[in-house]
Design a protein around this motif. Sequence first.
Motif, short mmCIF file in Angstrom:
data_model
loop_
_atom_site.label_atom_id
_atom_site.label_comp_id
_atom_site.label_asym_id
_atom_site.label_seq_id
_atom_site.Cartn_x
_atom_site.Cartn_y
_atom_site.Cartn_z
N ARG A 128 -9.26 3.92 -5.00
CA ARG A 128 -9.69 2.58 -5.43
C ARG A 128 -11.18 2.50 -5.67
O ARG A 128 -11.65 1.88 -6.63
N GLY B 45 -15.66 -1.00 -7.84
CA GLY B 45 -15.30 -0.15 -6.72
C GLY B 45 -16.39 0.85 -6.38
O GLY B 45 -16.71 1.08 -5.21
N GLU C 62 -4.44 3.17 -2.71
CA GLU C 62 -5.76 2.86 -2.17
C GLU C 62 -6.71 4.05 -2.23
O GLU C 62 -7.93 3.89 -2.27
N ARG D 232 -12.12 3.93 -9.15
CA ARG D 232 -11.41 3.52 -10.36
C ARG D 232 -12.15 2.54 -11.24
O ARG D 232 -11.87 2.44 -12.43
N SER D 233 -13.07 1.78 -10.68
CA SER D 233 -13.73 0.73 -11.46
C SER D 233 -15.21 0.71 -11.14
O SER D 233 -15.64 1.19 -10.08
N PHE E 288 0.39 -0.06 -4.66
CA PHE E 288 -1.03 0.17 -4.95
C PHE E 288 -1.50 1.44 -4.26
O PHE E 288 -1.25 1.65 -3.07
N TYR F 297 0.80 -1.22 0.00
CA TYR F 297 0.00 0.00 0.00
C TYR F 297 0.84 1.27 0.00
O TYR F 297 0.30 2.37 -0.19
#
Length: 276
Positions: free
Chosen positions: A24, A31, A21, A27-28, A19, A15
């Motif tokens: 997050r 998510g 966070e 982003r998708s 990545f 982290y």
Amino acid sequence: MPQHRPAEPDIRRYYTEVFAEADRLDRSPQGRLEARRTRDLLTRLLPPTPAEVLDVGGGPGAYAGWLASGGHRVHLVDLVPAHVAAARAAYPGITATVGDARRLPLPDGSADATLLLGPLYHLPDRADRVAALREAARLTRPGGPVLAAAISRNAALIDLTVQGRADEHNRPLLREEYATGVNDPRTGFTTAYFHRPEQLVDEFVAAGLPAPALYGVEGPLWPVLNALGTGPAERLFAEAVACAETFERDPSVLGASAHLLAVAHAGTGRSGPAGG
């Protein structure tokens, strides 16, 4: 019980160096669905404002900041110093400290509600997960909810398949993870444990909490959203939220969610929503 290598160095490195966070949940499609559904569930399951909420493993503060903006008094704890610094900078309405979910230097009954929305899936040993839940129960005033998230045992294989990454390298690792629950970091994620619903119930009870009520967070349509790149304003996103709400307590569908949310009340013999 098998003992695994210490999780903390892997988690801090992942982290801090690998990545991000902080964004997050934006982003998708999955998510965004996770964030929407988690906030909906927290609104239903937490005590009324203003409550003292302890957010253990709260990362850079996505939920802590949102709860504070709604009137709760929130203290965030996270294992990763960079997360704590980011939470302090982004959300001045909260307090934040570095700490380990299994051992927190806070007095008994410090909070009206305690969240564990990350620690359980970064502790591969059952004893450590039970210790984190027991600590959450200690820190929560009698009658207050303890809410814990887990990654579903099915999530990694589904997610990497949708991404086209279940290849000859990852497929054996994913099958082993599906059999044992323990993630191999070679799949691209850090040290982690993925739960079956009944294991989450067992760990709550082992920690001295009542058997929890379980909720499926994303429901069964999250892989479709990811595959199609569905935006939050599109009809299919709204349909996925409605589908998740419909199936959220159905035992036969729980494991289709990428995340599970469990809630039980500290110091009581009951589980389920606050006031229920």
